[in-house]
Design a protein around this motif. Structure first.
Motif, PDB file in Angstrom:
ATOM      1  N   LYS A  68       0.837  -1.199   0.000  1.00  0.00           N
ATOM      2  CA  LYS A  68       0.000   0.000   0.000  1.00  0.00           C
ATOM      3  C   LYS A  68       0.877   1.256   0.000  1.00  0.00           C
ATOM      4  CE  LYS A  68      -3.640   2.380   2.591  1.00  0.00           C
ATOM      5  NZ  LYS A  68      -4.419   2.419   3.840  1.00  0.00           N
ATOM      6  N   LYS A  69       1.942   1.218   0.793  1.00  0.00           N
ATOM      7  CA  LYS A  69       2.861   2.356   0.855  1.00  0.00           C
ATOM      8  C   LYS A  69       3.500   2.614  -0.499  1.00  0.00           C
ATOM      9  CE  LYS A  69       6.873   4.114   3.386  1.00  0.00           C
ATOM     10  NZ  LYS A  69       7.824   3.863   4.492  1.00  0.00           N
ATOM     11  N   GLU A  72       0.811   4.136  -2.862  1.00  0.00           N
ATOM     12  CA  GLU A  72       0.453   5.511  -2.497  1.00  0.00           C
ATOM     13  C   GLU A  72       1.567   6.500  -2.834  1.00  0.00           C
ATOM     14  OE1 GLU A  72      -2.613   4.661   1.244  1.00  0.00           O
ATOM     15  OE2 GLU A  72      -0.509   5.202   1.650  1.00  0.00           O
ATOM     16  N   TYR A  99      -3.347  -3.174  -5.053  1.00  0.00           N
ATOM     17  CA  TYR A  99      -2.811  -1.814  -5.043  1.00  0.00           C
ATOM     18  C   TYR A  99      -2.287  -1.396  -6.420  1.00  0.00           C
ATOM     19  CZ  TYR A  99      -3.232  -2.710  -0.085  1.00  0.00           C
ATOM     20  OH  TYR A  99      -3.733  -3.039   1.162  1.00  0.00           O
TER      21      TYR A  99
END
Length: 375
Positions: A68-69, A72, A99
């Motif tokens: 997710k990091k 993003e 993601y």
């Protein structure tokens, strides 16, 4: 009737020509990946990748958090080292896809540390000019366990591992790493670490002089490399080894495309340098994309060298259907240096950049990566 008689052969010729054309197109199409996993050419935007290593003891929750990091912060692709484990790779694919991250199966290829199957066959390992096997006495570091790329059994073992990871559903590419011989010359910045001076090709770091390699070469060229007083100036011997690496890459290309994947590779900074340092001439390979590891710190070079090496690789790939994505080493690099490194790659023709490695990227560097996508 005379006009009709002339017309009939003409119609037959046109139909036959169309049939041949369709068959040719069909054959050409069959050489492409069987699925739509090939995503390199779908988007012409500058692409952001990272290399990471996965451990099967980790929870799905922790991988979710990590992936997710990355998403993003603007990454599009993950090169994941699972130590050749297809089950772990298959487990990570749906997490990454959640993601919108591509998964590329990254694997140590000719260098095979910890390979339990290979370890049962000491004869598979590369041998130096001074007769030392990587099985017993690996050069430089303990994990340098190089297999012989010529020997049928070791070659088939490597290709079987590529086949296994290439079959994992949802993987975009198989990513070759250590697809070369051991370093005949280390990057200059690393020499002090090993208290070494390498001004010529030293026997201890010159591979592969196993009986299979030398006998095959002798049959082809009527001379034995073990008898050479200065092997470094014999071009046939050098090309023999370059071509052994190329043969594995070209076979991997067939395997990956047959399984609906593309082929990518981590390589040395630019072809001439790779040729000189590690017997790797990647501009002559059948491959979809290369990610040259242009780690300027290793070579005591400034940031602008990233642009120089990128341009060298781009120029050498002209006329070939191969993309180049510049590899950047982020540790000890400031946010401003990273910004310049990304710009150097962009300005010199790279299709994207990859960062080594994901967990090492700092919060300040993430801000640069995100902002660089808008430029």
């Amino acid at each position: 009737m005379k006009h009709l008689t002339k017309f009939i052969p003409l119609v037959t010729f046109i139909i036959l020509s169309l049939s041949i054309s369709c068959e040719t197109k069909s054959q050409e199409k069959s050489k492409e990946p069987k699925t739509s996993e090939n995503s390199l050419n779908k988007e012409k935007d500058f692409k952001f990748w990272t290399w990471i290593t996965a451990n099967k003891t980790r929870s799905d929750e922790s991988f979710n958090e990590e992936f997710k990091k990355y998403s993003e912060n603007g990454l599009q692709a993950l090169l994941i080292n699972t130590n050749g484990d297809p089950e772990l790779l298959a487990r990570l694919v749906p997490i990454a896809k959640k993601y919108n991250l591509e998964v590329h199966a990254w694997m140590f290829t000719i260098n095979r540390p910890g390979d339990k199957i290979a370890e049962q066959h000491p004869e598979w390992y590369a041998v130096s000019r001074d007769g030392k096997s990587c099985y017993d006495e690996p050069p430089y570091v303990g994990y340098y366990k190089w297999l012989c790329p010529t020997r049928k059994e070791s070659r088939e073992h490597i290709l079987s591992l590529i086949e296994g990871l290439s079959k994992v559903e949802g993987v975009a590419s198989f990513h070759l790493d250590y697809i070369r011989y051991s370093d005949i010359f280390l990057p200059i910045g690393l020499l002090p670490k090993y208290d070494l001076k390498q001004e010529t090709e030293l026997p201890r770091y010159d591979f592969c002089y196993c009986d299979v390699c030398t006998s095959e070469f002798e049959k082809l060229h009527h001379k034995n490399p073990k008898d050479f007083s200065n092997p470094s100036i014999d071009m046939e011997w050098k090309n023999f080894r370059l071509n052994k690496v190329k043969a594995i890459v070209d076979e991997a290309y067939k395997i990956t495309h047959e399984n609906g994947k593309i082929l990518t590779a981590a390589v040395f900074p630019y072809p001439e340098m790779a040729d000189h340092m590690v017997r790797q001439r990647w501009d002559k390979w059948n491959i979809d994309a290369v990610l040259p590891m242009i780690y300027n710190k290793f070579y005591n070079e400034e940031i602008d060298w990233i642009g120089y090496a990128t341009k060298q690789g781009v120029e050498d790939l002209k006329g070939r259907n191969t993309e180049l994505h510049t590899g950047i080493y982020v540790p000890q690099m400031s946010a401003e240096q990273l910004k310049e490194a990304i710009q150097q790659a962009k300005n010199n023709g790279a299709n994207g950049v990859s960062f080594f490695d994901g967990p090492a990227i700092t919060e300040e560097q993430w801000q640069i990566i995100k902002s660089s996508q808008k430029q």
